[in-house]
Design a protein around this motif. Structure first.
Motif, PDB file in Angstrom:
ATOM      1  N   ASP A   1       0.723  -1.290   0.085  1.00  0.00           N
ATOM      2  CA  ASP A   1      -0.077   0.056  -0.025  1.00  0.00           C
ATOM      3  C   ASP A   1       0.680   1.174  -0.154  1.00  0.00           C
ATOM      4  O   ASP A   1       1.974   1.232   0.301  1.00  0.00           O
ATOM      5  CB  ASP A   1      -0.837   0.132   0.979  1.00  0.00           C
ATOM      6  CG  ASP A   1      -2.183  -1.041   1.011  1.00  0.00           C
ATOM      7  OD1 ASP A   1      -2.240  -1.385  -0.057  1.00  0.00           O
ATOM      8  OD2 ASP A   1      -2.710  -1.386   2.117  1.00  0.00           O
ATOM      9  N   GLN A   2       0.294   2.166  -0.412  1.00  0.00           N
ATOM     10  CA  GLN A   2       0.969   3.724  -0.560  1.00  0.00           C
ATOM     11  C   GLN A   2       0.390   4.479   0.736  1.00  0.00           C
ATOM     12  O   GLN A   2      -0.680   4.258   1.232  1.00  0.00           O
ATOM     13  CB  GLN A   2       0.655   4.428  -1.732  1.00  0.00           C
ATOM     14  CG  GLN A   2       1.327   3.659  -2.919  1.00  0.00           C
ATOM     15  CD  GLN A   2       2.908   3.710  -2.815  1.00  0.00           C
ATOM     16  OE1 GLN A   2       3.570   4.598  -2.635  1.00  0.00           O
ATOM     17  NE2 GLN A   2       3.444   2.331  -3.156  1.00  0.00           N
ATOM     18  N   GLY A   3       1.081   5.343   1.134  1.00  0.00           N
ATOM     19  CA  GLY A   3       0.683   6.341   2.175  1.00  0.00           C
ATOM     20  C   GLY A   3      -0.751   6.888   1.907  1.00  0.00           C
ATOM     21  O   GLY A   3      -0.743   7.718   0.867  1.00  0.00           O
ATOM     22  N   GLY A   4      -1.741   7.095   2.684  1.00  0.00           N
ATOM     23  CA  GLY A   4      -2.806   7.579   2.735  1.00  0.00           C
ATOM     24  C   GLY A   4      -3.984   6.761   1.659  1.00  0.00           C
ATOM     25  O   GLY A   4      -5.405   6.988   1.609  1.00  0.00           O
ATOM     26  N   SER A   5      -3.783   5.345   1.347  1.00  0.00           N
ATOM     27  CA  SER A   5      -4.561   4.582   0.591  1.00  0.00           C
ATOM     28  C   SER A   5      -4.459   3.226   0.830  1.00  0.00           C
ATOM     29  O   SER A   5      -4.056   2.232   0.297  1.00  0.00           O
ATOM     30  CB  SER A   5      -4.173   4.736  -0.801  1.00  0.00           C
ATOM     31  OG  SER A   5      -4.290   6.116  -1.380  1.00  0.00           O
ATOM     32  N   PRO A   6      -4.979   2.727   2.360  1.00  0.00           N
ATOM     33  CA  PRO A   6      -4.888   1.633   2.813  1.00  0.00           C
ATOM     34  C   PRO A   6      -5.946   0.672   1.980  1.00  0.00           C
ATOM     35  O   PRO A   6      -7.194   1.281   1.842  1.00  0.00           O
ATOM     36  CB  PRO A   6      -5.215   1.602   4.191  1.00  0.00           C
ATOM     37  CG  PRO A   6      -6.202   2.824   4.369  1.00  0.00           C
ATOM     38  CD  PRO A   6      -5.509   3.587   3.164  1.00  0.00           C
ATOM     39  N   THR A   7      -5.457  -0.508   1.797  1.00  0.00           N
ATOM     40  CA  THR A   7      -6.432  -1.693   1.083  1.00  0.00           C
ATOM     41  C   THR A   7      -6.702  -2.738   1.875  1.00  0.00           C
ATOM     42  O   THR A   7      -7.216  -3.692   1.260  1.00  0.00           O
ATOM     43  CB  THR A   7      -5.843  -1.979  -0.353  1.00  0.00           C
ATOM     44  OG1 THR A   7      -4.638  -2.771   0.085  1.00  0.00           O
ATOM     45  CG2 THR A   7      -5.513  -0.619  -1.165  1.00  0.00           C
ATOM     46  N   GLY A   8      -6.487  -2.835   3.179  1.00  0.00           N
ATOM     47  CA  GLY A   8      -6.682  -4.102   3.959  1.00  0.00           C
ATOM     48  C   GLY A   8      -8.115  -3.991   4.596  1.00  0.00           C
ATOM     49  O   GLY A   8      -9.066  -3.309   4.116  1.00  0.00           O
ATOM     50  N   PRO A   9      -8.239  -4.967   5.476  1.00  0.00           N
ATOM     51  CA  PRO A   9      -9.806  -5.172   6.053  1.00  0.00           C
ATOM     52  C   PRO A   9     -10.016  -3.888   6.658  1.00  0.00           C
ATOM     53  O   PRO A   9      -9.440  -2.970   7.165  1.00  0.00           O
ATOM     54  CB  PRO A   9      -9.318  -6.338   7.204  1.00  0.00           C
ATOM     55  CG  PRO A   9      -8.208  -7.010   6.509  1.00  0.00           C
ATOM     56  CD  PRO A   9      -7.487  -5.839   5.970  1.00  0.00           C
ATOM     57  N   PRO A  10     -11.490  -3.561   6.882  1.00  0.00           N
ATOM     58  CA  PRO A  10     -12.024  -2.320   7.360  1.00  0.00           C
ATOM     59  C   PRO A  10     -11.733  -2.511   8.816  1.00  0.00           C
ATOM     60  O   PRO A  10     -11.596  -3.740   9.473  1.00  0.00           O
ATOM     61  CB  PRO A  10     -13.569  -2.381   7.094  1.00  0.00           C
ATOM     62  CG  PRO A  10     -13.632  -3.869   6.665  1.00  0.00           C
ATOM     63  CD  PRO A  10     -12.491  -4.471   6.205  1.00  0.00           C
ATOM     64  N   LEU A  11     -11.673  -1.400   9.687  1.00  0.00           N
ATOM     65  CA  LEU A  11     -11.586  -1.119  11.194  1.00  0.00           C
ATOM     66  C   LEU A  11     -13.119  -0.921  11.575  1.00  0.00           C
ATOM     67  O   LEU A  11     -13.679  -0.166  10.966  1.00  0.00           O
ATOM     68  CB  LEU A  11     -10.745  -0.238  11.434  1.00  0.00           C
ATOM     69  CG  LEU A  11      -9.339  -0.287  11.532  1.00  0.00           C
ATOM     70  CD1 LEU A  11      -8.486  -0.175  10.122  1.00  0.00           C
ATOM     71  CD2 LEU A  11      -8.480   0.354  12.431  1.00  0.00           C
ATOM     72  N   ASP A  12     -13.393  -1.534  12.718  1.00  0.00           N
ATOM     73  CA  ASP A  12     -14.496  -1.350  13.341  1.00  0.00           C
ATOM     74  C   ASP A  12     -14.363  -0.505  14.541  1.00  0.00           C
ATOM     75  O   ASP A  12     -13.955  -0.729  15.386  1.00  0.00           O
ATOM     76  CB  ASP A  12     -15.359  -2.570  13.743  1.00  0.00           C
ATOM     77  CG  ASP A  12     -16.599  -2.451  14.340  1.00  0.00           C
ATOM     78  OD1 ASP A  12     -17.185  -1.251  13.964  1.00  0.00           O
ATOM     79  OD2 ASP A  12     -17.030  -3.316  15.168  1.00  0.00           O
ATOM     80  N   ILE A  13     -15.039   0.896  14.336  1.00  0.00           N
ATOM     81  CA  ILE A  13     -14.726   1.814  15.334  1.00  0.00           C
ATOM     82  C   ILE A  13     -15.970   2.739  15.548  1.00  0.00           C
ATOM     83  O   ILE A  13     -16.854   2.960  14.861  1.00  0.00           O
ATOM     84  CB  ILE A  13     -13.607   3.090  14.700  1.00  0.00           C
ATOM     85  CG1 ILE A  13     -12.381   2.267  14.572  1.00  0.00           C
ATOM     86  CG2 ILE A  13     -13.328   4.152  15.900  1.00  0.00           C
ATOM     87  CD1 ILE A  13     -11.232   3.350  14.045  1.00  0.00           C
ATOM     88  N   ASP A  14     -16.303   2.669  16.981  1.00  0.00           N
ATOM     89  CA  ASP A  14     -17.495   3.310  17.470  1.00  0.00           C
ATOM     90  C   ASP A  14     -16.965   4.612  18.244  1.00  0.00           C
ATOM     91  O   ASP A  14     -16.463   4.507  19.446  1.00  0.00           O
ATOM     92  CB  ASP A  14     -18.325   2.248  18.373  1.00  0.00           C
ATOM     93  CG  ASP A  14     -19.519   3.222  18.955  1.00  0.00           C
ATOM     94  OD1 ASP A  14     -19.541   4.368  18.439  1.00  0.00           O
ATOM     95  OD2 ASP A  14     -20.351   2.312  19.562  1.00  0.00           O
TER      96      ASP A  14
END
Length: 355
Positions: free
Chosen positions: A248-261
């Motif tokens: 990945d390049q900085g600013g453009s992650p392509t991995g799994p989503p994070l679950d944040i509340d």
């Protein structure tokens, strides 16, 4: 304009003591954000911040090894070692302030500024502005007038250059410290790199590389040589809502989503001070008990860096065990302040008698 650089071993000692102060100064803000999350929520964010805290402890230890290697003496219990928040890091920046605050988008944006990458190669590492009265490092006169380090990366670059200059002048006599005071990798585990015993120029450079790569990334890379994500990009994942993965390049992650509340957070008092808890009672006692315990944690680190490296892992364990004390505090409303909960104060007090 000629900038004053590290010219003597005493200068280097001062810079490395400040490096330890700087590494520690990030820990209370990161821990407060960690503590403020509701239990059983925000597992992804908790894991990201906890990993960074563990690696900041690694950086603190590496800075102690560097200071011990060149004949200095680490001192985490001295007056002023723990900053009063909010503070300006590392050299009095006024474009942002660092405080002990609840987990939020704004808090993570501040963490990004703490870990911001150094300027591009060939550009100046200094910026011109008036010195802040809340600068964490008011005693450092590293350069003339109102020139200041742009980021922590620039501060460490100056240390690295100072070590190289003094090594060229003094040879291996620079590394005159007692090897028994070095903390080795057997005494601390971090998934993002190992502790380096500093005994010569090569090991000093390796310790500096680890600190720089893990914090901000090096040369524009988002992963270090061990394949670990730099702190800047770890935090950035929380705002972008997705993990980085190799390639990945900085600013453009392509991995799994994070679950944040972002709402599953206690509204802790920002930048709490001991004076906020002057009223006698259980909350006052809990705050003082927490500060005393935090002081014991710092004292144990002092011992670990003074020839008792076996104490380091228990000390780090203590740092996370005192979360239980913090949790008890954070669940209490602030008297007379509706919608605001109490927050721990990181002052390193001497132990107090709790009624």
């Amino acid at each position: 304009m000629t900038l004053r650089r590290i010219a003597t071993v005493e200068d280097l000692h001062s810079y490395l003591h400040i490096a330890m102060q700087l590494e520690h100064a990030t820990i209370p803000p990161y821990l407060t954000a960690l503590y403020s999350m509701h239990p059983t929520t925000n597992a992804d964010a908790y894991r990201v911040i906890r990993v960074v805290v563990v690696e900041e402890m690694l950086h603190l230890t590496l800075a102690a090894n560097l200071l011990n290697a060149v004949g200095g003496t680490p001192d985490l219990s001295s007056e002023g070692f723990v900053p009063t928040y909010p503070a300006h890091l590392p050299d009095g920046e006024t474009d942002f302030e660092v405080g002990t605050r609840a987990f939020s988008r704004e808090t993570i944006e501040t963490f990004l500024k703490i870990e911001r990458p150094a300027v591009a190669e060939g550009e100046t590492r200094f910026v011109s502005r008036e010195r802040s009265s809340r600068a964490l490092l008011p005693a450092v006169d590293a350069h003339e007038d109102d020139l200041h380090f742009y980021s922590i990366g620039e501060f460490y670059a100056e240390i690295g250059e100072g070590i190289r200059r003094l090594h060229e002048e003094m040879g291996d006599a620079l590394f005159c410290g007692d090897p028994a005071r070095q903390v080795g990798p057997e005494y601390y585990y971090s998934g993002g790199g190992a502790i380096v015993k500093v005994t010569d120029g090569a090991s000093a450079a390796e310790a500096m590389r680890t600190i720089s790569e893990q914090g901000e990334g090096l040369g524009g890379a988002i992963f270090d040589e061990e394949g670990e994500l730099a702190h800047y990009y770890r935090f950035q994942q929380l705002l972008l809502g997705r993990y980085y993965q190799p390639g990945d390049q900085g600013g453009s992650p392509t991995g799994p989503p994070l679950d944040i509340d972002w709402d599953a957070v206690y509204p802790v008092k920002a930048d709490a001070q001991l004076g906020d808890y002057a009223e006698p009672g259980e909350l006052h006692d809990a705050i003082h008990a927490y500060s005393a315990t935090y002081g014991e944690f710092l004292a144990r680190l002092d011992e670990a860096f003074s020839g008792r490296p076996d104490l380091l892992m228990p000390a780090v364990g203590d740092m996370f065990r005192i979360k239980e004390l913090a949790t008890q505090i954070i669940r209490n409303p602030m008297p007379g302040q509706p919608g605001v909960n109490a927050a721990p104060v990181f002052r390193g007090l001497a132990p107090v008698e709790v009624s």
